[in-house]
Design a protein around this motif. Sequence first.
Motif, short mmCIF file in Angstrom:
data_model
loop_
_atom_site.label_atom_id
_atom_site.label_comp_id
_atom_site.label_asym_id
_atom_site.label_seq_id
_atom_site.Cartn_x
_atom_site.Cartn_y
_atom_site.Cartn_z
N PRO A 1 114.66 35.16 58.94
CA PRO A 1 115.80 35.47 59.80
C PRO A 1 117.13 34.99 59.23
O PRO A 1 118.14 35.70 59.32
N ALA A 2 117.14 33.78 58.64
CA ALA A 2 118.39 33.26 58.09
C ALA A 2 118.86 34.07 56.89
O ALA A 2 120.05 34.37 56.76
N LEU A 3 117.94 34.45 56.02
CA LEU A 3 118.33 35.25 54.87
C LEU A 3 118.82 36.63 55.29
O LEU A 3 119.79 37.16 54.72
N GLU A 4 118.19 37.22 56.30
CA GLU A 4 118.65 38.51 56.80
C GLU A 4 120.05 38.38 57.39
O GLU A 4 120.91 39.25 57.18
N LEU A 5 120.29 37.30 58.12
CA LEU A 5 121.61 37.08 58.71
C LEU A 5 122.66 36.90 57.62
O LEU A 5 123.77 37.44 57.71
N TYR A 6 122.32 36.13 56.59
CA TYR A 6 123.25 35.93 55.47
C TYR A 6 123.60 37.27 54.81
O TYR A 6 124.78 37.58 54.59
N ARG A 7 122.59 38.05 54.52
CA ARG A 7 122.82 39.31 53.81
C ARG A 7 123.57 40.32 54.69
O ARG A 7 124.46 41.03 54.21
N SER A 8 123.24 40.37 55.97
CA SER A 8 123.89 41.35 56.85
C SER A 8 125.34 40.98 57.14
O SER A 8 126.16 41.86 57.41
N SER A 9 125.66 39.69 57.09
CA SER A 9 127.03 39.26 57.37
C SER A 9 127.86 39.10 56.10
O SER A 9 129.06 38.78 56.17
N PHE A 10 127.26 39.36 54.93
CA PHE A 10 127.94 39.12 53.66
C PHE A 10 129.13 40.07 53.47
O PHE A 10 129.02 41.27 53.70
N ARG A 11 130.23 39.49 53.02
CA ARG A 11 131.42 40.25 52.66
C ARG A 11 131.78 39.88 51.23
O ARG A 11 131.97 38.70 50.93
N PRO A 12 131.89 40.83 50.33
CA PRO A 12 132.20 40.51 48.93
C PRO A 12 133.50 39.72 48.82
O PRO A 12 134.45 39.92 49.58
N SER B 1 119.01 26.94 59.48
CA SER B 1 119.04 27.85 60.63
C SER B 1 120.08 28.92 60.32
O SER B 1 120.42 29.15 59.17
N GLY B 2 120.63 29.54 61.35
CA GLY B 2 121.51 30.67 61.11
C GLY B 2 122.99 30.36 60.97
O GLY B 2 123.75 31.19 60.48
N PHE B 3 123.44 29.16 61.38
CA PHE B 3 124.87 28.89 61.42
C PHE B 3 125.51 29.03 60.05
O PHE B 3 126.46 29.79 59.84
N SER B 4 125.00 28.27 59.07
CA SER B 4 125.60 28.31 57.74
C SER B 4 125.29 29.62 57.02
O SER B 4 126.05 30.04 56.14
N ALA B 5 124.18 30.27 57.38
CA ALA B 5 123.88 31.58 56.79
C ALA B 5 124.99 32.57 57.13
O ALA B 5 125.49 33.29 56.25
N ARG B 6 125.36 32.61 58.39
CA ARG B 6 126.42 33.53 58.81
C ARG B 6 127.76 33.15 58.18
O ARG B 6 128.52 34.01 57.72
N LEU B 7 128.06 31.85 58.16
CA LEU B 7 129.34 31.41 57.61
C LEU B 7 129.41 31.71 56.11
O LEU B 7 130.43 32.21 55.62
N ALA B 8 128.33 31.41 55.38
CA ALA B 8 128.32 31.69 53.94
C ALA B 8 128.49 33.18 53.70
O ALA B 8 129.22 33.59 52.78
N GLY B 9 127.83 34.01 54.49
CA GLY B 9 127.97 35.45 54.32
C GLY B 9 129.39 35.92 54.57
O GLY B 9 129.94 36.71 53.81
N SER B 10 130.00 35.44 55.63
CA SER B 10 131.35 35.88 55.98
C SER B 10 132.38 35.46 54.94
O SER B 10 133.40 36.13 54.76
N LEU B 11 132.09 34.36 54.23
CA LEU B 11 133.01 33.87 53.21
C LEU B 11 132.67 34.37 51.81
O LEU B 11 133.39 34.10 50.86
N GLY B 12 131.54 35.06 51.67
CA GLY B 12 131.15 35.53 50.35
C GLY B 12 130.76 34.42 49.41
O GLY B 12 131.03 34.46 48.21
#
Length: 390
Positions: free
Chosen positions: A250-261, A223-234
């Motif tokens: 939706p999860a992949l989009e959330l991961y990519r949009s929340s990604f921080r290098p 789902s989206g929880f870990s997608a967002r967390l993984a993105g925020s942590l790079g």
Amino acid sequence: MEPVTGGGATDGATDRETRSGRADGGDPVRGTARGTAPVPLSVLDLATVGSGHTASDALRTSVEIAKLAERRGYHRLWVAEHHSMPGVASSSPAVILAHLAAHTTTIRLGSGGVMLPNHAPLVIAEQFGTLEALAPGRIDLGLGRAPGTDGATAAALRRTDRPHEVADQFPQQLAELVRFLDDDFPDGHAYARVHAVPGPVQGSVPGGVQPADRPPVWLLGSSGFSARLAGSLGLPFAFAHHFSAANTLPALELYRSSFRPSRVLDEPYALIGVSALAADEEREARRQVMTGALAMLRLRTGRPGLVPTPEEAEEYERTMGELERDFVDGWLSNIVHGTAEQVRDGLDALAKRTGADELMLTSQVHTPAARMRSYELVADAYGLPSRTSS
């Protein structure tokens, strides 16, 4: 416990993640040898136990699959934590990975995943530090927050009648685990003098020569929880498309949009798990995937058991009710199956549609020989480079 606030190179767990190295070229995250496949191909093995077989049989098959995957050029092989499921013998990923490491030499091995809320973070740091010592540079630590089982079993694992509250602490548990992996709790912290061994502390004591490397951390989700967390942590992210296909995009989009290098990754890296089975004939592929579909139907209706034989599945299919038929048809629609050419075309289309950086194939079917043959056929279809068997 401290929260994970991740993002920049000086932020929370992300800063401590830097020691696993940048993901470019032939590093632990990105694969390079893939023949004509659009992205690297890997394997998820669930140690499937079919009717008429034992757990020992299933684990022997897991060894053979790992050796085949290594020989045929797959990038990595992961095993997943499941509990209270008679048809899945992978309740102890660290134990299985140690066994697979002893029978392979080059393929990356990892957890897809360890369900962190089921365990004390220190225990996981020790287990995967041990695996890294056994197979240096080959171990991935994939982490999930689900229990990998039903609610009653989750309560037994987590020693609480409210197991979902434990899952809510996943970010804090992740931060603690990373601290143990890197042995860098700050002075004054309650765990500052607690060390995960094997681990970095062995390189900081007199005479110590412990390497600085440790397993890279992945986050897993459906789902989206870990997608967002993984993105925020790079961090790299693995999504369970094989049982949550409706949530993949939706999860992949959330991961990519929340990604921080971060110092781990310059850009997102998304792996998706894919149910796939290739056979010499289309009909045989259909017979085999039906065994896994029936096993899942039984699990979802409270009747977990061994994966049935193709003959048993065919017989059951003749008597299905409408609701059962709808479930099975929906389940089969998300399995890429058929001849090698059909599977190759299906995987190519999925990679294009999702933009996944890696596909991890799994085949939850009854017959061990069918699973082995499928990985061979897919490797042939893509011209994966063969390697010397371990």
